[in-house]
Design a protein around this motif. Structure first.
Motif, short mmCIF file in Angstrom:
data_model
loop_
_atom_site.label_atom_id
_atom_site.label_comp_id
_atom_site.label_asym_id
_atom_site.label_seq_id
_atom_site.Cartn_x
_atom_site.Cartn_y
_atom_site.Cartn_z
N UNK A 237 18.61 37.92 -6.71
CA UNK A 237 17.50 36.98 -6.88
C UNK A 237 16.95 36.56 -5.53
N UNK A 238 17.81 36.39 -4.53
CA UNK A 238 17.36 36.01 -3.19
C UNK A 238 16.52 37.10 -2.53
N UNK A 239 16.74 38.34 -2.94
CA UNK A 239 15.98 39.46 -2.38
C UNK A 239 14.71 39.76 -3.18
N UNK A 240 14.53 39.07 -4.30
CA UNK A 240 13.38 39.36 -5.17
C UNK A 240 12.10 38.78 -4.60
N UNK A 241 10.98 39.16 -5.19
CA UNK A 241 9.66 38.67 -4.74
C UNK A 241 9.46 37.19 -5.06
N UNK A 242 10.33 36.63 -5.90
CA UNK A 242 10.23 35.22 -6.28
C UNK A 242 11.16 34.34 -5.45
N UNK A 243 11.82 34.89 -4.46
CA UNK A 243 12.86 34.18 -3.72
C UNK A 243 12.38 32.87 -3.10
N UNK A 244 11.13 32.83 -2.64
CA UNK A 244 10.61 31.63 -1.97
C UNK A 244 10.47 30.45 -2.92
N UNK A 245 10.50 30.71 -4.22
CA UNK A 245 10.36 29.63 -5.21
C UNK A 245 11.68 29.32 -5.91
N UNK A 246 12.75 29.93 -5.42
CA UNK A 246 14.07 29.70 -6.01
C UNK A 246 14.97 29.01 -4.99
N UNK A 247 15.52 27.85 -5.35
CA UNK A 247 16.44 27.13 -4.49
C UNK A 247 17.82 27.14 -5.12
N UNK A 248 18.74 27.85 -4.49
CA UNK A 248 20.08 28.01 -5.05
C UNK A 248 20.91 26.74 -4.88
N UNK A 249 21.71 26.43 -5.90
CA UNK A 249 22.72 25.39 -5.78
C UNK A 249 24.03 26.03 -5.36
N UNK A 250 25.02 25.19 -5.04
CA UNK A 250 26.32 25.75 -4.68
C UNK A 250 26.93 26.43 -5.91
#
Length: 462
Positions: free
Chosen positions: A228-241
């Motif tokens: 998901x971090x490498x996807x084109x949507x990564x800038x709109x995804x904030x991962x939790x721990x």
């Protein structure tokens, strides 16, 4: 030590269990607690020599990526599906006890948790609180304009983006997907303007059994997160721990700038899409006999579809009332401080079930006054020790599992309509604070002079 009838009982201060002799208590301390310490962050009891590894594995700090996020962090997501003995956890320290009575005794003795201190730590009415409204019209307008999601093009755009991110999750999932279940407030229709949560359970036949699922889960979750971090949507995804059983992240809708909290849970499919009544009862029996919290969590993921269907079947008016009560929780309680950081208020699922129960007691009216409905809910919360709510859509009152759960007589008691082993009230250790704030709220201008009317006359007996 305390006296029970004519017999002496020796109490373990670590977990609250009682023993008939000092010898039995000493044996218990050596067997269960020797060499263990409480983790200051989560309250779990772990071996002293493994404390550092425990903290690294379970309490890693926020990454720079999360700290630099471009939208506000939402409140922490609640524990999913199963209670983890929150009701017997101290509000002021990480100690856990065997009974609620032992926990309350500890809070009074060690933390001087008096009635005045509880009032101070519980109440926090925000400015311009809805409780200061003077009439039903103001409240109705607030729900329609500020709480209920805005219909029309914005809603359609939001739905399109959520469906797109779900498809992305399916594409990035490292295992073949046999079945997918969607849940959360967005799917149930109890979300509010500006924020919602979405739960996704992904069942895969690549898991051979429950043990295999537990073994592979960390690697699968890590792999999904990396993709998901490498996807084109990564800038709109904030991962939790990282969580024990799920991947959590926050997703920002592009057009109207509101957020959704996603909880992605890979799992072995133990129940199937259409289980027979007999198979479902056998499934409940396995959950009841299970003593591993992580395994119970995995078992319970299969029940998400039934929990969602139960809430989703409510009318729009009931969902508005649910939104209103959730808003009351967010704006009427003091935020936890360093002093009471282990306080846990009731889950949003518990709020949903309480609201539906009150509506059913009123005879399931199609049209009703929000003030009357909210007043009835607050009056019930004041009397929380008497709360006993059960449904029998998915399990019979004659089933052994239901009888055993009911015989525990823990109060308040709201049995999950999809799971007869789960009292949803056990996720909270602050019901007395809820009652205090509810009592104070009923004295506010919104309820001034309000009397019970049909179909809410049953509240006159309260």
């Amino acid at each position: 030590m305390f006296r029970m009838g004519s017999l002496k009982s020796y109490n373990c201060e670590q977990c609250g269990n009682d023993f008939v002799s000092r010898t039995a208590l000493r044996y218990h301390l050596r067997a269960k607690h020797l060499g263990k310490v409480h983790c200051e962050k989560c309250g779990r009891e772990v071996l002293r020599e493994t404390l550092q590894d425990h903290e690294v594995a379970n309490h890693e700090r926020m990454t720079a990526e999360r700290q630099g996020c471009f939208w506000d962090m939402p409140s922490k997501r609640e524990a999913k599906f199963v209670a983890i003995e929150m009701s017997t956890s101290c509000r002021m320290c990480p100690r856990k006890f065997g009974t609620i009575h032992s926990r309350e005794h500890h809070e009074k003795q060690d933390h001087h948790f008096t009635a005045s201190k509880r009032a101070q730590m519980a109440t926090g009415f925000s400015p311009d609180n809805i409780l200061d409204y003077k009439n039903p019209t103001e409240l109705k307008r607030f729900v329609e304009e500020k709480l209920r999601p805005v219909p029309g093009p914005a809603s359609i755009a939001c739905a399109t983006e959520i469906e797109a991110i779900i498809n992305l999750i399916k594409e990035c999932f490292p295992l073949p997907i046999a079945r997918l279940i969607k849940g959360g407030s967005y799917i149930k229709g109890t979300d509010t303007q500006g924020w919602s949560d979405v739960d996704i359970v992904l069942f895969s036949e690549a898991f051979e059994n429950l043990e295999d699922c537990k073994k592979k889960l960390p690697e699968v979750i890590d792999d999904l997160g990396k993709r998901l971090k490498k996807s084109s949507w990564a800038s709109r995804i904030m991962m939790e721990k990282r969580n024990q059983s799920s991947l959590r992240f926050h997703f920002k809708c592009y057009k109207n700038h509101h957020g959704h909290s996603f909880d992605i849970m890979p799992c072995y499919d133990m129940l199937g899409p259409a289980p027979s009544t007999g198979f479902k009862q056998s499934f409940y029996h396995k959950i009841y006999l299970c003593n591993d919290t992580d395994e119970i969590q995995l078992y319970s993921m299969s029940l998400l579809q039934y929990q969602v269907e139960f809430i989703k079947a409510s009318t729009m008016k009931v969902k508005d009332l649910i939104r209103l009560v959730k808003h009351w929780f967010r704006t009427s309680f003091a935020k936890p401080t360093a002093q009471n950081k282990f306080r846990r208020l009731p889950s949003s699922y518990a709020i949903e079930l309480i609201t539906i129960s009150i509506w059913q007691l009123a005879g399931k009216p199609v049209f009703f006054s929000l003030i009357q409905g909210m007043r009835a809910i607050l009056m019930l919360l004041v009397r929380y020790p008497e709360m006993c709510i059960v449904w029998h859509k998915h399990y019979s009152p004659n089933s052994t599992i239901f009888k055993k759960a009911f015989q525990k007589q823990t109060r308040p008691f709201i049995l999950d309509p999809a799971n007869p082993t789960f009292n949803v009230c056990e996720n909270s250790n602050a019901w007395d604070e809820v009652a205090h704030v509810a009592r104070r709220s009923l004295l506010k201008p919104l309820f001034n002079g309000v009397q019970a009317k049909e179909p809410w006359l049953f509240t006159n007996d309260w």
